[in-house]
Structures are given as C-alpha cells and as structure tokens.
Write an enzyme that holds these catalytic residues in place. Structure first.
Site, PDB file in Angstrom:
ATOM      1  CG  HIS A  39      -1.834   1.153   1.304  1.00 32.44           C
ATOM      2  ND1 HIS A  39      -3.121   1.129   0.805  1.00 32.44           N
ATOM      3  CD2 HIS A  39      -1.662   2.408   1.835  1.00 32.44           C
ATOM      4  CE1 HIS A  39      -3.693   2.304   1.008  1.00 32.44           C
ATOM      5  NE2 HIS A  39      -2.834   3.087   1.634  1.00 32.44           N
ATOM      6  CD  GLU A  40       1.616   3.522   3.711  1.00 31.74           C
ATOM      7  OE1 GLU A  40       1.889   4.611   3.147  1.00 31.74           O
ATOM      8  OE2 GLU A  40       0.563   3.347   4.339  1.00 31.74           O
ATOM      9  CG  HIS A  48       0.303   6.194  -0.624  1.00 36.72           C
ATOM     10  ND1 HIS A  48      -0.746   6.761  -1.309  1.00 36.72           N
ATOM     11  CD2 HIS A  48      -0.245   5.545   0.446  1.00 36.72           C
ATOM     12  CE1 HIS A  48      -1.879   6.468  -0.693  1.00 36.72           C
ATOM     13  NE2 HIS A  48      -1.602   5.720   0.361  1.00 36.72           N
TER      14      HIS A  48
END
Length: 353
Positions: free
Chosen positions: A17-18, A21
């Site tokens: 997920h990170e 980003h």
C-alpha cells in the site's frame, strides 16, 4: 508460527500500500521523508537519499510521510517545489489513490497465482433437480456436469448462479453425462429467494442443487486474466455490500471485526494451505484498498475529496475546517477500531470450549 505469519502478511500488505503512494509521489517529484512499516517507535531505520526507511514497533499499520503533508495537523504545510502541497490537485489525487490501487493490483496478481496453482472449489455437478423446475423439465439428472451456459464457460458451481441469477431468457446449456457432451435449452423461472444478508429478493433459477463434489480447478493462460479480474471485482463488491448493510442496519455492528479477527482468519487460512493463505491475503488486500477510499477525512478517500474540492473551486479547503474534519476522522476511526477490538474479544469470551 501462525502469529508470525499473520504479522508478515499484514506487513506485506501495508508495504505494498505504502509503496504505491511512494512510487507515484516520486514520479511527480514529491519528496518522501519517511517510509515506515508500522507505527510508533522506530526499531530499525536507514536513510537512503532523502528518505528514511523504518520498521516501527506496532506492526498493524504503516505510513509514508511526504514533504508538506501532516495527517495529525494538516495546517502545517510547505510550499517548496518538492512538497505535496504544491502539486496540482489531479496529481495529489493520483498519489492518494495509488495506495489502494496497489492493494487491488496485488490481489489481482494473487488471484492469477491461485488460478495457476489451482484452487479447491465446489464443482458444477448436479446432485438433485427440484420438482416442477426448468431443469427437471429439460431432463437434467444427478451427476450431470455443466460445462457451459450460452458462451460462458462453467468452471465452478458459483459460475452457474452468477450467470443465471439475473437471466430471464432461454439459455443454451452444454453438459456432460456418461462421458457424452449434450446440449439443452431452457428458460429460467423467477422465484422468491434470500441473498447472503438474509434479505428477500427476486431471483432467476433453473432448479438444481450441487452434488457437493470438491475438486482442484485450474485455469488456462487465456482464462487467468478474466478469472483474476472477476474474483477481484466480486470480492470488492462483497466488501462494499457488507459495509452498506452495516450502515443501514441489515447487519449488526457485532459483525464488525478488528485486528484480532484478521489474525484469526489468517491463522485458519495458514492451516488450510498456501492457496487458502493466498486467497485470504488477496481478500484482505482488497479490503484494505476499498476501505482506504472511503470519504473519511483521516483516510486517503477523505483527502481525495479535499483535492476534488480544491480542483473545483480553485483553492484549498479552509485550514480550520480541514483541521476539524481531520480530527473528526481520527476520532471516528479510533471508535471503529475500538468497536472491532471489543467485538473480537466478545467473540473469544463467548466461544464455547
């Protein structure tokens, strides 16, 4: 061992997920100051370039700290060229969406792996035909195996209900009986039924029940992408429907689970083998991706709403309003987390030995 596997799975999902980003932020020239797996005290950290990479004490989470972005105090902003704040709203939306997008992409890839390795599923073999049903009128009998409905290949039992449930026109069904391939045309009937949430619905049916045969189903190369796409969409829809039913009260809030429930589910999947573990990891990954897009100010979805507002009115949201909405979002998330943990503990306490 199961606890270690659960922590590794959650950490892997958060990392992905990170990473979403991080990659899109760097693509648009935003400086990433911290990339952390976990919250709290940093146990291991190393600075490479302008970014500090860390593993922190609390493994149930993680974050990317971009220059000019402070989730706890959004009024603290930076106007440098490499700051998140100075980027065009559409670029900020892409950066914010990338985390959820990475989780959904990860689930898609896991489903491809599952399709290659094979998954134990309920096979489309008939165990019984219902009285006065279209299937009985068409001559279906026990042990008939459905291969295709119209142009839709049938691999597992769920494929039948997914295809038939909203059809009210004649269907061409290809099936196998005693090693012979046969075809028959029938028209489904509409009947009263209940969905998985116990709600009354109208649904098409042909009148067959599964025999209960379980077998390993694999997918050809040409089938892998459609299979993975359909499983990803199906899982996402089920998550959204479940949340909708919670909000309107069809499902009780006691059904809401927290981190303990997630660890228990991963543990059970681990005991069932690697394919089950991949399946539950894909489902949790989609869950993480979908929930982060909800328009709650402390989540990515809330920040996306703020960016859309900025895009439309050509100026950022008032700082005081932004601060208060963010605090409200954090309070709401903490309350939901507390409710989930309370439900987890209640289930464990009331579980009969």
């Amino acid at each position: 061992m199961w606890l270690l596997i659960s922590i590794l799975v959650l950490s892997f999902l958060i990392f992905f997920h990170e990473l979403g980003h991080f990659l899109i932020a760097r693509l648009f020239g935003v400086r990433v100051e911290v990339f952390s797996i976990g919250f709290g005290k940093k146990l291991i950290k190393k600075t490479i370039g302008n970014t500090e990479y860390a593993i922190s004490a609390i493994p149930l989470g993680g974050y990317v700290k971009m220059k000019g972005q402070d989730d706890l105090n959004p009024t603290l902003q930076n106007r440098d060229d490499d700051s998140f704040n100075t980027k065009a709203p559409w670029k900020k939306i892409c950066i914010l969406f990338a985390g959820s997008g990475a989780n959904i992409m990860l689930a898609f890839l896991l489903y491809i792996v599952i399709g290659v390795l094979g998954i134990n599923s309920l096979l489309p073999v008939i165990g019984e035909t219902m009285q006065d049903s279209p299937a009985m009128s068409a001559g279906f009998t026990k042990d008939d195996k459905i291969l295709k409905i119209d142009d839709k290949d049938i691999k597992i039992w769920r494929d039948i209900s997914d295809y038939v449930s909203n059809k009210n026109k004649p269907l061409l069904i290809t099936f196998e009986r005693n090693r012979e391939i046969l075809q028959v045309t029938l028209t489904p009937k509409i009947k009263d039924s209940k969905n998985i949430f116990g709600e009354d619905i109208k649904q098409s049916f042909i009148g067959i029940k599964a025999k209960g045969e379980i077998g390993k189903v694999t997918y050809k190369v040409s089938e892998l992408i459609p299979f993975a796409f359909n499983e990803t969409i199906y899982s996402g829809k089920m998550i959204l429907l479940s949340i909708q039913k919670l909000i309107i009260g069809i499902l009780p809030t006691s059904e809401l689970g927290g981190p303990i429930a997630i660890v228990q589910i991963i543990s059970q999947a681990t005991d069932s083998g690697i394919i089950a573990l991949f399946g539950i990891t894909a489902l949790i990954s989609i869950n993480l991706g979908v929930l982060n897009l909800f328009p709650i100010p402390a989540l990515d979805g809330g920040h996306i709403i703020f960016c859309i507002y900025e895009w439309i009115v050509k100026k950022p949201l008032n700082e005081n309003v932004l601060y208060r909405l963010t605090i409200f979002g954090w309070v709401l998330l903490l309350c939901l987390m507390a409710l989930g943990i309370y439900n987890d503990i209640s289930r464990i306490a009331t579980k009969t030995p």
